[in-house]
Design an enzyme around this catalytic site. Structure first.
Site, PDB file in Angstrom:
ATOM      1  N   THR A   1      -0.938  23.189  13.609  1.00 39.78           N
ATOM      2  CA  THR A   1      -1.329  23.391  12.210  1.00 39.78           C
ATOM      3  C   THR A   1      -1.483  22.092  11.455  1.00 39.78           C
ATOM      4  O   THR A   1      -2.318  21.975  10.563  1.00 39.78           O
ATOM      5  CB  THR A   1      -0.280  24.275  11.510  1.00 39.78           C
ATOM      6  OG1 THR A   1      -0.261  25.535  12.164  1.00 39.78           O
ATOM      7  CG2 THR A   1      -0.576  24.462  10.044  1.00 39.78           C
TER       8      THR A   1
ATOM      9  N   LYS B   1      12.527  26.894  15.377  1.00 39.42           N
ATOM     10  CA  LYS B   1      11.686  27.463  14.318  1.00 39.42           C
ATOM     11  C   LYS B   1      12.283  28.823  13.977  1.00 39.42           C
ATOM     12  O   LYS B   1      12.135  29.787  14.709  1.00 39.42           O
ATOM     13  CB  LYS B   1      10.236  27.599  14.780  1.00 39.42           C
ATOM     14  CG  LYS B   1       9.295  28.101  13.687  1.00 39.42           C
ATOM     15  CD  LYS B   1       7.861  28.110  14.173  1.00 39.42           C
ATOM     16  CE  LYS B   1       6.894  28.591  13.088  1.00 39.42           C
ATOM     17  NZ  LYS B   1       5.476  28.587  13.555  1.00 39.42           N
TER      18      LYS B   1
ATOM     19  N   TYR C   1      -5.861  30.146   9.090  1.00 38.37           N
ATOM     20  CA  TYR C   1      -6.594  28.897   9.330  1.00 38.37           C
ATOM     21  C   TYR C   1      -6.770  28.757  10.830  1.00 38.37           C
ATOM     22  O   TYR C   1      -6.223  29.532  11.623  1.00 38.37           O
ATOM     23  CB  TYR C   1      -5.803  27.690   8.789  1.00 38.37           C
ATOM     24  CG  TYR C   1      -4.402  27.639   9.359  1.00 38.37           C
ATOM     25  CD1 TYR C   1      -3.353  28.273   8.687  1.00 38.37           C
ATOM     26  CD2 TYR C   1      -4.125  27.044  10.586  1.00 38.37           C
ATOM     27  CE1 TYR C   1      -2.079  28.279   9.219  1.00 38.37           C
ATOM     28  CE2 TYR C   1      -2.860  27.047  11.128  1.00 38.37           C
ATOM     29  CZ  TYR C   1      -1.837  27.671  10.433  1.00 38.37           C
ATOM     30  OH  TYR C   1      -0.575  27.690  10.975  1.00 38.37           O
TER      31      TYR C   1
ATOM     32  N   GLU D   1      31.351  38.856  28.119  1.00 36.97           N
ATOM     33  CA  GLU D   1      30.634  40.145  28.232  1.00 36.97           C
ATOM     34  C   GLU D   1      30.339  40.527  29.670  1.00 36.97           C
ATOM     35  O   GLU D   1      30.065  41.673  29.991  1.00 36.97           O
ATOM     36  CB  GLU D   1      29.310  40.064  27.452  1.00 36.97           C
ATOM     37  CG  GLU D   1      29.493  40.104  25.937  1.00 36.97           C
ATOM     38  CD  GLU D   1      29.931  41.475  25.436  1.00 36.97           C
ATOM     39  OE1 GLU D   1      30.378  41.566  24.289  1.00 36.97           O
ATOM     40  OE2 GLU D   1      29.847  42.448  26.225  1.00 36.97           O
TER      41      GLU D   1
ATOM     42  N   SER E   1       0.098  25.121  19.849  1.00 35.91           N
ATOM     43  CA  SER E   1       1.227  24.862  20.749  1.00 35.91           C
ATOM     44  C   SER E   1       1.699  26.092  21.520  1.00 35.91           C
ATOM     45  O   SER E   1       2.382  25.963  22.533  1.00 35.91           O
ATOM     46  CB  SER E   1       2.398  24.255  19.982  1.00 35.91           C
ATOM     47  OG  SER E   1       3.042  25.235  19.190  1.00 35.91           O
TER      48      SER E   1
ATOM     49  N   THR F   1       3.951  24.014  15.548  1.00 34.94           N
ATOM     50  CA  THR F   1       5.380  24.314  15.324  1.00 34.94           C
ATOM     51  C   THR F   1       5.884  25.431  16.241  1.00 34.94           C
ATOM     52  O   THR F   1       7.078  25.553  16.452  1.00 34.94           O
ATOM     53  CB  THR F   1       5.614  24.737  13.871  1.00 34.94           C
ATOM     54  OG1 THR F   1       4.802  25.882  13.579  1.00 34.94           O
ATOM     55  CG2 THR F   1       5.298  23.598  12.918  1.00 34.94           C
ATOM     56  N   ASP F   2       4.999  26.243  16.801  1.00 34.26           N
ATOM     57  CA  ASP F   2       5.461  27.399  17.582  1.00 34.26           C
ATOM     58  C   ASP F   2       6.341  27.002  18.761  1.00 34.26           C
ATOM     59  O   ASP F   2       7.362  27.627  18.995  1.00 34.26           O
ATOM     60  CB  ASP F   2       4.274  28.226  18.109  1.00 34.26           C
ATOM     61  CG  ASP F   2       3.624  29.049  17.015  1.00 34.26           C
ATOM     62  OD1 ASP F   2       2.734  29.855  17.343  1.00 34.26           O
ATOM     63  OD2 ASP F   2       4.009  28.867  15.842  1.00 34.26           O
TER      64      ASP F   2
HETATM   65  N1  DGL Z   1      -0.694  28.096  16.417  1.00 35.68           N
HETATM   66  C1  DGL Z   1       0.566  27.565  15.941  1.00 35.68           C
HETATM   67  C2  DGL Z   1       0.924  26.295  16.721  1.00 35.68           C
HETATM   68  O1  DGL Z   1       0.003  25.525  17.068  1.00 35.68           O
HETATM   69  C3  DGL Z   1       0.480  27.227  14.489  1.00 35.68           C
HETATM   70  C4  DGL Z   1       1.804  26.955  13.918  1.00 35.68           C
HETATM   71  C5  DGL Z   1       1.949  25.529  13.441  1.00 35.68           C
HETATM   72  O2  DGL Z   1       1.515  24.543  14.093  1.00 35.68           O
HETATM   73  O3  DGL Z   1       2.615  25.389  12.402  1.00 35.68           O
HETATM   74  O4  DGL Z   1       2.107  26.092  16.978  1.00 35.68           O
END
Ligand code: DGL
Length: 357
Positions: free
Chosen positions: A40, A193, A54, A314, A87, A120-121
């Site tokens: 992103t 995340k 986006y 457990e 990602s 971020t993923d």
């Molecule tokens: N498609 C997600 C990624 O590339 C978008 C999320 C982001 O980068 O914040 O991880």
């Protein structure tokens, strides 16, 4: 009255001092390389109102850098486009290629710090992987954004500025791979995340290490688990990563996913268990059978945020020869299990890695 000669020599001396000062200022600036992978932070939306709709991985690294001229006051920066992908599409081959590039750059005397822009993923997985396999004291800082640069109140520019400030700071050395998001500095080991649509998306169950504000870092903690130069793993000796699968625990559980993952070649299974890594009675027999066939069984938990899976609580892990992921969430447990299996097939040794890293 000053003679002309004296005046000229005074001017020449002053000019020399100014030039020396500017050369020193240039030389004093850290050398930071930005490796861009997409996400992103390189995204673009149709309008400024599109903060969540986006296309990721559109803007090239040189444009990202050009959009933040203030970065030039922090460091001498050069950009490199390693990938241009969202990602969620990272594979282990991407991880290995990125790790090799980071390790090579870290060896260069003209590189003082490395920033990696990333979606971020799966940013937390890449950060943990690099934390384990890149033997350097130099700052390696991952950064992303939750909004594309085209959006109102986009967060990417300040996040990237903060990441360069962190990578430029000698105080960042020796703290392992770092993640900078939303003014906070996190350990690449702990961060996850935790929220999928807010700028304060990244959390660590054990808190951030510090903050970066107006180009300066402020530290409050340091990591205690093994990393980078203290790690037994080294990217230069890792040719490939064994397949490791993750299956999610819930009510009405069956063993179908675990058997399918093992049949597809998984050498370890990460159980994202309910509660403290609990395993449904409907699933235990299959996991015990798969263990007897040599598949590693690692109990993680779908519950995260500040606890850890306790061994022999457990489930009788000693009796079953299973592993607990300790405080690592399932996606981080996958990374460490894969690396552990490049060195051992002994479950007790795998358990040692999970307790020390
Ligand atoms: N498609 C997600 C990624 O590339 C978008 C999320 C982001 O980068 O914040 O991880």
């Amino acid at each position: 009255m000053l003679t002309k000669t004296f005046t000229r020599s005074l001017a020449a001396s002053l000019l020399g001092l100014v030039l020396a000062a500017s050369v020193h200022a240039q030389q004093a600036k850290p050398q930071v390389t930005i490796l861009a992978t997409g996400g992103t932070i390189a995204g673009a939306g149709a309008s400024a109102a599109n903060s969540a709709t986006y296309q990721a991985a559109k803007v090239p690294v040189d444009k990202l850098i050009a959009g933040i001229p203030e970065i030039g006051k922090l460091a001498d920066v050069r950009g490199e486009q390693v990938f241009q992908i969202a990602s969620e599409s990272f594979t282990d081959e991407h991880l290995l290629a990125l790790g090799r590039r980071v390790a090579a750059l870290a060896k260069q005397p003209d590189v003082d710090g490395i920033v990696i822009t990333h979606g971020t993923d799966t940013l937390e997985e890449t950060a943990f992987f690099l934390n384990l396999v890149v033997p350097t004291e130099k700052p390696v800082v991952l950064v992303g954004s939750m909004r594309p640069g085209t959006a109102l109140s986009a967060d990417g520019a300040l996040n990237l500025y903060n990441a360069v400030a962190t990578a430029s700071d000698r105080a960042s050395r020796g703290k392992g791979v770092l993640v900078v998001m939303n003014d906070e500095i996190f350990s690449g080991r702990d961060v996850t995340k935790a929220i999928n649509i807010r700028t304060e998306a990244f959390k660590s169950p054990w808190g951030s290490l510090g903050m970066v504000v107006e180009g300066r870092t402020y530290w409050f903690r340091a990591p205690v688990k093994r990393h980078t130069v203290g790690s037994e793993f080294n990217i230069e000796t890792i040719k490939s990563l064994p397949a490791v699968g993750i299956a999610y625990g819930s009510g009405n559980a069956t063993d179908v996913a675990y058997k399918a993952l093992a049949a597809s070649g998984a050498k370890a299974l990460i159980h994202a268990g309910t509660g403290n890594g609990s395993v449904s009675a409907q699933v235990v027999p299959a996991l015990r059978e798969l263990r007897s066939q040599g598949v590693q069984i690692v109990r993680s938990a779908r519950v995260t945020g500040g606890g850890f899976v306790l061994r022999n609580a457990e489930q009788p892990d000693d009796q079953y020869d299973w592993v607990v992921a300790h405080d690592l969430n399932p996606q981080k447990a996958r990374i460490l299990a894969a690396l552990a299996l490049t060195r051992t097939t002994d479950a007790r040794e795998v358990q040692r890695y999970f307790m020390e890293y």
